[in-house]
Design an enzyme around this catalytic site. Structure first.
Site, short mmCIF file in Angstrom:
data_model
loop_
_atom_site.label_atom_id
_atom_site.label_comp_id
_atom_site.label_asym_id
_atom_site.label_seq_id
_atom_site.Cartn_x
_atom_site.Cartn_y
_atom_site.Cartn_z
N HIS A 5 -17.70 -7.79 -46.32
CA HIS A 5 -18.15 -8.46 -47.48
C HIS A 5 -17.93 -7.66 -48.59
CE1 HIS A 5 -22.05 -6.13 -46.51
NE2 HIS A 5 -22.03 -5.91 -47.96
N HIS A 17 -28.51 0.57 -56.36
CA HIS A 17 -29.29 0.25 -55.06
C HIS A 17 -29.22 1.49 -54.30
CE1 HIS A 17 -25.35 -1.25 -54.01
NE2 HIS A 17 -25.72 -1.46 -52.81
#
Length: 316
Positions: A122, A187
């Site tokens: 991804h 993140h």
């Protein structure tokens, strides 16, 4: 004549696919998704023949048995299809990809790895799914190592973007080329430093990264459980500073940051901004236009979208 017609930077998260209904910050999620749609429309209007997609690897296409800093797909390209992302063969602009790989080496600037049978995850296919949907566009996949230390420096990634720009513009064919960066922003993933795993979960992750080449799916369920159990660690101040630099055409000012400083300030997942730095350099640091920035804790990530249009510099 080959030209670079647009640049796009976009965060990715497979949780868009697997946990949309469970997303609490739905308004923020919808604004981010809408921004991806706007970027996709701008790509359609720019009418590229090819998209150079600069993305990361999440240990579904590369494993610890061999981790190049930079890899260019120059032949077959297969998407792993995890979490509802595209699966199977992807259309590669082989002549342009091979020209880029050859040019990087012959220029003496980069001895990049290449793959004639590349598996992507991804880190690339999220962009294919949301930014290239419905477009008749071939790709040149460029995979940057952002998770298996030692990592290429931020400056080296920006240099890669400049070298890719030079190679693309020197291609003898007639191409309209877009450059897409996929990943980030701030993140923190529950992923270990593979050199010193701590506890059962980290030991499991490292074993998956070592042994997953032939059976990565066997590790995926527990991997997802570990990720879903993680707490969000988003730094909106850092993300805004980075996007502001991008808007000023000054993202290169971040290239003197060390890997350690970036992780301390914005988390290990923020190492993916290497892809944005490469994309910005490939667009010669034309000032960006921010389409969205949203903090979505359920996705663990500060989610941003920006577009870099060379025509704005020409207009100015």
């Amino acid at each position: 004549m080959t030209e670079i017609v647009l640049g796009v930077g976009a965060s990715h998260s497979t949780l868009m696919n697997t946990h949309w209904e469970q997303t609490v910050h739905k308004a923020e999620a919808e604004r981010f998704r809408d921004a991806l749609g706007t970027a996709r429309d701008e790509l359609a209007a720019a009418a590229p023949d090819t998209a150079v997609i600069i993305g990361s690897n999440h240990f579904r296409g590369f494993w610890l048995d061999l981790i190049p800093s930079f890899t260019i797909g120059v032949g077959e390209c297969v998407a792993s299809g995890e979490s509802g992302t595209p699966k199977g063969p992807q259309p590669v602009d082989v002549p342009l990809a091979r020209h880029v790989a050859n040019s990087l080496v012959e220029s003496g600037r980069f001895d990049a790895a290449f793959s004639a049978r590349l598996q992507i995850d991804h880190g690339q296919s999220h962009a294919i799914q949301y930014l290239l949907a419905g477009l008749d566009v071939e790709i040149v996949p460029v995979v940057v190592n952002v998770f298996a230390h030692p990592l290429p420096t931020l400056a080296r990634c920006a240099d890669l973007g400049s070298a890719v720009r030079e190679a693309v513009l020197g291609f003898a064919g007639d191409r309209r080329v877009a450059v897409i960066a996929s990943g980030g922003l701030s993140h923190r993933l529950p992923w270990p430093d593979w050199r010193a795993p701590q506890g059962d979960d980290e030991e499991f992750m490292v074993r998956a990264w070592l042994d997953g080449r032939d059976n990565w799916q066997d590790y995926d369920a527990r991997r997802r459980e570990i990720i879903r159990a993680a707490s969000a660690a988003v730094n909106p101040e850092f993300d805004d500073e980075f996007l502001s630099l991008l808007e000023k055409g000054e993202a290169h000012r971040l290239t003197d940051w060390s890997t350690e400083r970036l992780e301390e300030v914005a988390g290990n997942g923020a190492q993916e901004i290497r892809t944005w730095l490469a994309m910005a350099a490939a667009l010669d640091h034309v000032p960006a236009r921010r389409l969205a920035y949203e903090v979505i804790p359920e996705w663990l990530t500060g989610m941003g979208v920006a577009v870099l249009d060379p025509a704005t510099r020409s207009d100015a």
